[in-house]
Scaffold this active site. Structure first.
Site, PDB file in Angstrom:
ATOM      1  N   SER A  18       0.817  -1.217   0.000  1.00 52.36           N
ATOM      2  CA  SER A  18       0.000   0.000   0.000  1.00 52.36           C
ATOM      3  C   SER A  18       0.853   1.271   0.000  1.00 52.36           C
ATOM      4  O   SER A  18       1.786   1.419   0.780  1.00 52.36           O
ATOM      5  CB  SER A  18      -0.917   0.011   1.229  1.00 52.36           C
ATOM      6  OG  SER A  18      -1.624   1.234   1.268  1.00 52.36           O
ATOM      7  N   THR A  65      -8.817  -1.849   2.432  1.00 51.12           N
ATOM      8  CA  THR A  65      -8.503  -2.372   1.106  1.00 51.12           C
ATOM      9  C   THR A  65      -8.693  -3.893   1.084  1.00 51.12           C
ATOM     10  O   THR A  65      -9.211  -4.476   2.042  1.00 51.12           O
ATOM     11  CB  THR A  65      -7.100  -1.905   0.640  1.00 51.12           C
ATOM     12  OG1 THR A  65      -6.935  -2.281  -0.725  1.00 51.12           O
ATOM     13  CG2 THR A  65      -5.970  -2.473   1.465  1.00 51.12           C
ATOM     14  N   LYS A  69     -13.111  -4.752   1.607  1.00 49.02           N
ATOM     15  CA  LYS A  69     -13.984  -3.651   1.159  1.00 49.02           C
ATOM     16  C   LYS A  69     -15.465  -4.023   1.168  1.00 49.02           C
ATOM     17  O   LYS A  69     -16.307  -3.216   1.547  1.00 49.02           O
ATOM     18  CB  LYS A  69     -13.593  -3.210  -0.250  1.00 49.02           C
ATOM     19  CG  LYS A  69     -12.348  -2.339  -0.286  1.00 49.02           C
ATOM     20  CD  LYS A  69     -12.108  -1.859  -1.705  1.00 49.02           C
ATOM     21  CE  LYS A  69     -10.999  -0.836  -1.751  1.00 49.02           C
ATOM     22  NZ  LYS A  69     -10.827  -0.237  -3.068  1.00 49.02           N
ATOM     23  N   ASP A  81     -24.649   7.262   0.958  1.00 50.41           N
ATOM     24  CA  ASP A  81     -25.403   6.788  -0.219  1.00 50.41           C
ATOM     25  C   ASP A  81     -24.445   6.188  -1.247  1.00 50.41           C
ATOM     26  O   ASP A  81     -24.760   5.207  -1.921  1.00 50.41           O
ATOM     27  CB  ASP A  81     -26.161   7.963  -0.860  1.00 50.41           C
ATOM     28  CG  ASP A  81     -27.304   8.438   0.028  1.00 50.41           C
ATOM     29  OD1 ASP A  81     -27.652   7.711   0.994  1.00 50.41           O
ATOM     30  OD2 ASP A  81     -27.837   9.542  -0.232  1.00 50.41           O
ATOM     31  N   ASN A  90     -14.397   1.915   1.481  1.00 50.17           N
ATOM     32  CA  ASN A  90     -12.933   2.057   1.536  1.00 50.17           C
ATOM     33  C   ASN A  90     -12.481   3.060   2.604  1.00 50.17           C
ATOM     34  O   ASN A  90     -11.291   3.248   2.801  1.00 50.17           O
ATOM     35  CB  ASN A  90     -12.346   2.427   0.159  1.00 50.17           C
ATOM     36  CG  ASN A  90     -12.474   3.906  -0.146  1.00 50.17           C
ATOM     37  OD1 ASN A  90     -13.345   4.589   0.394  1.00 50.17           O
ATOM     38  ND2 ASN A  90     -11.609   4.395  -1.003  1.00 50.17           N
ATOM     39  N   ASP A 105     -13.610   5.806  -3.921  1.00 54.51           N
ATOM     40  CA  ASP A 105     -12.970   5.373  -5.170  1.00 54.51           C
ATOM     41  C   ASP A 105     -13.610   6.013  -6.404  1.00 54.51           C
ATOM     42  O   ASP A 105     -12.909   6.378  -7.360  1.00 54.51           O
ATOM     43  CB  ASP A 105     -13.022   3.847  -5.311  1.00 54.51           C
ATOM     44  CG  ASP A 105     -11.972   3.150  -4.454  1.00 54.51           C
ATOM     45  OD1 ASP A 105     -10.943   3.784  -4.139  1.00 54.51           O
ATOM     46  OD2 ASP A 105     -12.176   1.977  -4.098  1.00 54.51           O
ATOM     47  N   GLY A 131     -13.592  -5.297 -17.298  1.00 53.63           N
ATOM     48  CA  GLY A 131     -13.451  -5.842 -15.945  1.00 53.63           C
ATOM     49  C   GLY A 131     -14.747  -5.726 -15.171  1.00 53.63           C
ATOM     50  O   GLY A 131     -15.573  -4.834 -15.439  1.00 53.63           O
ATOM     51  N   THR A 157     -14.652 -13.357 -17.441  1.00 49.09           N
ATOM     52  CA  THR A 157     -15.723 -14.237 -16.975  1.00 49.09           C
ATOM     53  C   THR A 157     -17.048 -13.508 -17.203  1.00 49.09           C
ATOM     54  O   THR A 157     -17.414 -12.594 -16.451  1.00 49.09           O
ATOM     55  CB  THR A 157     -15.545 -14.545 -15.469  1.00 49.09           C
ATOM     56  OG1 THR A 157     -14.203 -14.986 -15.269  1.00 49.09           O
ATOM     57  CG2 THR A 157     -16.516 -15.597 -14.982  1.00 49.09           C
ATOM     58  N   ARG A 160     -19.826 -12.496 -14.551  1.00 47.40           N
ATOM     59  CA  ARG A 160     -19.619 -11.380 -13.611  1.00 47.40           C
ATOM     60  C   ARG A 160     -20.039 -10.053 -14.250  1.00 47.40           C
ATOM     61  O   ARG A 160     -20.595  -9.179 -13.589  1.00 47.40           O
ATOM     62  CB  ARG A 160     -18.135 -11.293 -13.193  1.00 47.40           C
ATOM     63  CG  ARG A 160     -17.728 -12.377 -12.216  1.00 47.40           C
ATOM     64  CD  ARG A 160     -16.281 -12.187 -11.791  1.00 47.40           C
ATOM     65  NE  ARG A 160     -16.147 -11.382 -10.596  1.00 47.40           N
ATOM     66  CZ  ARG A 160     -14.962 -11.003 -10.098  1.00 47.40           C
ATOM     67  NH1 ARG A 160     -13.832 -11.338 -10.700  1.00 47.40           N
ATOM     68  NH2 ARG A 160     -14.910 -10.288  -9.003  1.00 47.40           N
TER      69      ARG A 160
END
Ligand code: NAP
Length: 283
Positions: A18, A65, A69, A81, A90, A105, A131, A157, A160
């Site tokens: 980190s 992290t 999360k 919210d 996070n 984020d 992703g 995948t 997802r």
């Protein structure tokens, strides 16, 4: 350390990678704050015990992290919210003996683009999101908040990507990762949220879909190590404007720091340079 000193930090497992202690430590020194920010290696089994220490007042709060999360949701008394919509936390802080949670984020993702490529969302038509992992949640929330009319989610995948599209709804839909022309066709914005660009893949093969994007499309990668990922290099070869992912890391730290230490810090070129040097040194 004096009693009035404010303590915060980042929890994860592992946590040695980190850069948050470097970023927050830099601001603590710059703004002359009586405080500390440390990295805590907290395994899933130790999470409840660590949060009891936060509730008890040992820390003002912390960043969260991988892998905590999403797990953090069930430990928090009240979510913002944004954290609720993203489904991940996070940043946590304490009010009396209650724990509150936010997710910065999406803010970091948008602030990075706003600073590095002003006007990138002037015509929020079509965005491609590569992703469908944890980081994609925040990116999708950010893009929806800017009104993108057509958000195409593609993931190795496929299931997802389909789950994320169903969850966010609206203009989000899943597309086939392998059908490049359909996926990238006329896109105004492309973001990679996979860990793919961290490896040694042959970008010539992987990123040929960029041939189909709209002229002048902005291309960004949230991976920041390496700083110049294969996606960004492929985009630059096509004269497309690019934004690297380091700014997202720096900007997401701003609201968290302000929450604990009471000062809104600035992301300066000097801070960015220090983190870049640390990345280059491979710490
Ligand atoms: P994650 O939840 O583990 O998701 C990983 C994603 O990468 C999934 O979509 C996965 O696809 C995909 N992937 C992994 N290896 C792949 C490969 N060889 N080919 C194609 N797809 C592959 O991780 P995350 O939390 O979303 O983080 C993703 C990346 O973003 C990490 O590198 C992280 O460091 C970075 N990140 C940066 C910031 C920032 O502030 N700049 C913030 C958060 C995260 P499958 O579903 O098919 O496995």
């Amino acid at each position: 350390m004096a009693d009035e000193s404010i303590r915060s930090g980042v929890i994860g497992h592992p946590i040695t990678h980190s850069r948050s202690p470097l970023i927050h430590g830099n601001w603590i020194a710059e703004y002359g704050i009586d405080g500390a920010y440390n990295a805590y290696d907290v395994s899933p089994a130790d999470l409840s015990g660590f949060l009891r220490r936060v509730r008890g007042g040992e820390l003002a709060g912390c960043n969260v992290t991988i892998p905590h999360k999403e797990a953090m949701l069930e430990h928090i008394d009240e979510l913002t919210d944004t954290a609720e919509a993203i489904g991940a936390v996070n940043t946590i802080w304490r009010e009396a003996d209650r724990l509150l949670g936010d997710n910065t984020d999406a803010y970091g993702f948008l602030a990075n683009l706003d600073h590095a490529a002003p006007g990138w969302d002037e015509n929020p038509r079509c965005a491609v999101v590569l992703g469908a992992g944890g980081a994609a949640l925040a990116v999708l929330h950010g893009l929806l908040s800017r009104g993108f009319a057509d958000i195409r989610i593609a993931n190795r995948t496929a299931a997802r990507a389909e789950r994320l599209a169903a969850r966010f709804g609206g203009s989000c839909h899943a597309m086939d990762w392998a059908r490049e022309e359909a996926l990238y066709s006329d896109a105004d914005f492309v973001v990679n949220t996979t860990s793919l660009t961290m490896g040694n893949e042959t970008d010539q093969q992987v990123w040929s879909g960029l041939d189909h994007v709209a002229e002048g499309a902005t291309v960004t990668d949230i991976v920041y190590s390496p700083l110049q990922t294969s996606l960004l290099k492929a985009a630059q070869r096509r004269d497309l404007p690019t934004v690297d992912g380091l700014g997202m890391l720096l900007h997401q730290a701003v609201p968290s720091f302000e929450r604990w230490f009471g000062t809104r810090p600035e992301v300066t070129p000097g801070l960015r340079r220090r983190v870049e040097e640390d990345l280059a040194a491979g710490h």
